[in-house]
Design an enzyme around this catalytic site. Structure first.
Site, PDB file in Angstrom:
ATOM      1  N   HIS A 238       0.825  -1.204   0.000  1.00  0.00           N
ATOM      2  CA  HIS A 238       0.000   0.000   0.000  1.00  0.00           C
ATOM      3  C   HIS A 238       0.859   1.254   0.000  1.00  0.00           C
ATOM      4  O   HIS A 238       0.506   2.256  -0.610  1.00  0.00           O
ATOM      5  CB  HIS A 238      -0.946  -0.012   1.198  1.00  0.00           C
ATOM      6  CG  HIS A 238      -2.029  -1.017   1.039  1.00  0.00           C
ATOM      7  ND1 HIS A 238      -2.996  -0.878   0.079  1.00  0.00           N
ATOM      8  CD2 HIS A 238      -2.258  -2.197   1.649  1.00  0.00           C
ATOM      9  CE1 HIS A 238      -3.802  -1.927   0.131  1.00  0.00           C
ATOM     10  NE2 HIS A 238      -3.365  -2.747   1.069  1.00  0.00           N
TER      11      HIS A 238
ATOM     12  N   ARG B  20       2.127 -10.008  -1.303  1.00  0.00           N
ATOM     13  CA  ARG B  20       2.629  -8.705  -1.730  1.00  0.00           C
ATOM     14  C   ARG B  20       2.896  -7.738  -0.589  1.00  0.00           C
ATOM     15  O   ARG B  20       3.541  -6.707  -0.765  1.00  0.00           O
ATOM     16  CB  ARG B  20       1.676  -8.075  -2.758  1.00  0.00           C
ATOM     17  CG  ARG B  20       0.244  -8.106  -2.374  1.00  0.00           C
ATOM     18  CD  ARG B  20      -0.625  -7.842  -3.582  1.00  0.00           C
ATOM     19  NE  ARG B  20      -0.850  -6.419  -3.749  1.00  0.00           N
ATOM     20  CZ  ARG B  20      -1.958  -5.904  -4.300  1.00  0.00           C
ATOM     21  NH1 ARG B  20      -2.886  -6.686  -4.773  1.00  0.00           N
ATOM     22  NH2 ARG B  20      -2.108  -4.618  -4.413  1.00  0.00           N
TER      23      ARG B  20
ATOM     24  N   CYS C 140      -3.122  -3.035 -16.172  1.00  0.00           N
ATOM     25  CA  CYS C 140      -3.614  -2.000 -15.261  1.00  0.00           C
ATOM     26  C   CYS C 140      -2.998  -2.148 -13.873  1.00  0.00           C
ATOM     27  O   CYS C 140      -3.513  -1.625 -12.908  1.00  0.00           O
ATOM     28  CB  CYS C 140      -5.135  -2.028 -15.174  1.00  0.00           C
ATOM     29  SG  CYS C 140      -5.792  -3.539 -14.480  1.00  0.00           S
TER      30      CYS C 140
END
Lengths: 561, 92
Positions: free
Chosen positions: A187, A447, A486
């Protein structure tokens, strides 16, 4: 000069002083009692002193704030010494509960009560929890949680940032983001790119640096240097000059020989979309519709959803807007859709899969999209996240057809979808590669985990190969169906060249990166991009793939990217 | 015990900024002030200086509330608090 290597995730070279993000306040253990020798009277008095101190601090901050922020801070300051909160805690203290545990429990019950009242009161429930954590920090004598307050801009250093921190992060006060943990897809990286702040993640040891220390941050090279010398000062000044050149995007993405690669924006709502349109985005390649749903206990009505979607469509009349249907689950839980007790949420019921367990929500979302499309001029495409098989793609396409949506597509995030792209693209009109999740699943590396940062990069040749296979699948299918990207990979100018060379037709990214990607893309021909793609695929490792490609793109260094 | 009725004038009701301003004024009144919706028993009245209590009261624009206080200066305190409730604080 001490050097801390990490992973650069958002370009920029800057010098500033450090402020460490305090650790989150841990919950005082249930059943924690007053320490021996401390009377309930003493503990209650200490609680009142702490609550007054938190009130005064928030009140002082309110004096510097303006508008809505000021009103919220003033109200929050009053909550800190509110009789309902404090009396609730004092009752527990009288029964022998420690003051920290008492205020924690009292805060929980007040917050729950506000939450149950719904509406404006429910929105304030989190303010009570924030106040509670601040009082516990004051009682423990540790720094208050959250992004530090400061009148001068600083380099924010944290273990990692959570999505909620974005709301309180003032881009006028923060010069750069540096984290000890987190990966390239964390993030922190996403927040930094969307705000255009230089950022380095997974820089081991930076969380030990003292507040006030001067550092040099290079968000492209991925380094932090303590006590920078004159040459680094000059580099930071040079960046300030080029940064202004990288703020402008002409509105047409193309290679040097005129091969068009439309550059689109990733957006979360109407405001984002308007900002992206101003920055020259040629459309929207990823509209994350879950942002209209987050922090909701119940599903928004079809009309409410349609209004939210229309606000994005209206920013791009006559242009392409690709919506991703609700992507809940894993790091984006939604109480009415996802099961928080799943042992392995990343591999659980998330994205399109929530339609297996909670049918109806997706149908109503498609209905809302079709309704919004009728009232707008955008060219609306709709894709489902987390599609794994051609069977799922076919079912999604028929759901879209039932709702009256003309262009259904899929996200390619699960490796199985990349491997069976030909069969999947027979069922739908387009595919869009979500490189963040595709990397996480291809490399079997969460991630959010700092120690796995080296695995978790889309420069991994295995990930690039999956991108290539998806493009090949589209060619084999025979109707020239578009394959876009994307994920965050599209925002890396060097990787954008490689993706173009692999045959990707559009690139969608945070709008702040459009100008930098366009500037680099126009320096190479399509044939050169294809050669660079081959070079990257032939590399034995992600590090070499990146280094080899960057070496052939000297423009990156000239621009400080 | 002195008491007054007041009609909420702020557009957003006794929420957000109006609630904060009123709670702060009630806290500085020098006497303990309670608040309740008109028609509710006095012993269920809430602490007027508590912003959290005001939020749970849920008084909207046009609702009538009852303020009560006891002791020295109660009347003056109540008068000024009534004036505050009957001002549209959102307009400021």
């Amino acid at each position: 000069m001490q050097n801390f290597p990490g992973v650069g995730v958002s370009p920029g070279r800057i010098i500033g002083t450090i402020r460490q993000m305090p650790k989150p306040i841990s919950e005082p253990p249930a059943g924690e009692q007053l320490p021996a020798g401390v009377t309930a009277e003493d503990a209650t008095a200490a609680l009142k002193t702490a609550s007054q101190a938190v009130h005064d601090e928030l009140k002082a901050r309110a004096a510097h704030a303006t508008g809505d922020g000021k009103a919220v801070l003033e109200a929050t300051a009053l909550m800190a010494k509110d009789t309902m909160l404090i009396k609730g805690a004092a009752k527990l203290v009288a029964r022998g509960v420690s003051s920290e545990r008492a205020i924690w429990e009292s805060g929980s019950s007040v917050s729950e009560m506000l939450h149950n009242l719904g509406g404006y009161m429910a929105e304030r429930a989190t303010d009570v929890l924030d106040v509670r954590a601040r009082i516990v920090a004051e009682l423990r004598g540790v720094p208050a949680p959250g992004i530090p307050a400061s009148n001068t801009p600083f380099v924010l250093v944290a273990e990692d940032l959570a999505p909620a921190d974005t709301a309180t992060l003032d881009p006028n006060k923060v010069l750069a983001l540096v984290t000890a943990g987190g990966g390239p897809q964390s993030h922190t990286a996403i927040i930094a790119r969307s705000l255009g702040l230089p950022a380095v993640v997974a820089a081991v040891g930076v969380d030990q640096l003292p507040d006030g220390m001067e550092v040099y941050v290079d968000g492209a090279a991925g380094t932090i240097t303590a006590e920078p010398d004159e040459s680094l000062r000059a580099a930071a000044e040079a960046w300030a000059a080029t940064a202004s050149l990288l703020a402008e995007f002409s509105g047409t993405g193309a290679t040097a020989d005129g091969h068009l690669v439309p550059l689109l924006a990733n957006v979360g709502g109407g405001k984002d979309a308007e900002a992206a349109a101003k920055l020259g985005a040629q459309g929207v390649g990823l509209f994350r519709t879950e942002f209209c749903f987050l922090e909701r206990d119940t599903e928004p009505s079809v009309e409410e959803q349609a209004a939210a979607y229309k606000s994005v469509f209206d920013a791009f009349p006559g242009k392409k807007v690709v919506l991703r249907t609700l992507d809940a689950g894993a790091d984006k839980p939604l109480p009415f859709l996802t099961d928080s007790t799943e042992p392995n949420p990343a591999l659980g019921v998330r994205g399109y899969r929530t339609d297996f367990t909670t049918p109806g929500v997706l149908d109503r979302q498609l209905e809302a999209i079709a309704l919004a499309e009728k009232q707008s001029e955008a060219d609306v495409w709709v894709m489902a996240p987390m599609i794994s098989t051609a069977e799922e793609a076919a079912r999604f396409a028929s759901m879209c057809a039932d709702a009256g949506i003309k262009t259904p597509g899929v996200m390619v995030e699960v490796p199985s979808a990349a491997l069976t792209a030909e069969a999947i693209l027979r069922e739908v009109g387009f595919a869009s590669l979500g490189t963040n999740d595709l990397t996480q699943y291809a490399m079997a590396a969460d991630r959010q985990l700092g120690p796995l940062a080296a695995l978790n990069t889309p420069w991994q040749p295995a990930v690039l190969r999956l991108v290539g296979l998806t493009v090949e699948g589209s060619r084999a299918e025979g109707h020239n169906k578009p394959v876009g990207v994307c994920g965050e990979a599209a925002a890396d100018p060097a990787l954008a060249v490689v993706l173009t060379g692999l045959g990707v037709s559009t690139l969608s990214m945070t709008a702040r990166s459009l100008a930098a990607v366009a500037a680099v893309l126009k320096t190479v021909t399509l044939a050169e991009a294809q050669d660079l793609a081959k070079l990257a695929l032939s590399a034995p490792s992600a590090t070499e793939a990146r280094a080899w490609v960057r070496e052939k793109l000297p423009v990156l260094n000239e621009l400080g990217l | 015990m002195p008491e007054r009725t007041a009609t909420i004038a702020s557009r957003s009701g006794l929420h957000a900024r109006p609630a904060a301003l009123f709670a702060e004024a009630a806290g500085n009144a020098g006497v303990d002030v309670t608040i309740s919706m008109q028609g509710e028993p006095a012993d269920e009245a809430l602490d007027a200086a508590s912003i959290l209590s005001l939020m749970t009261l849920g008084a909207a624009k046009g609702d009538v509330v009852v303020l009560r206080a006891d002791g020295d200066g109660a009347d003056q305190a109540l008068d000024s608090l009534v004036a505050l409730l009957e001002t549209d604080l959102d307009a400021e």
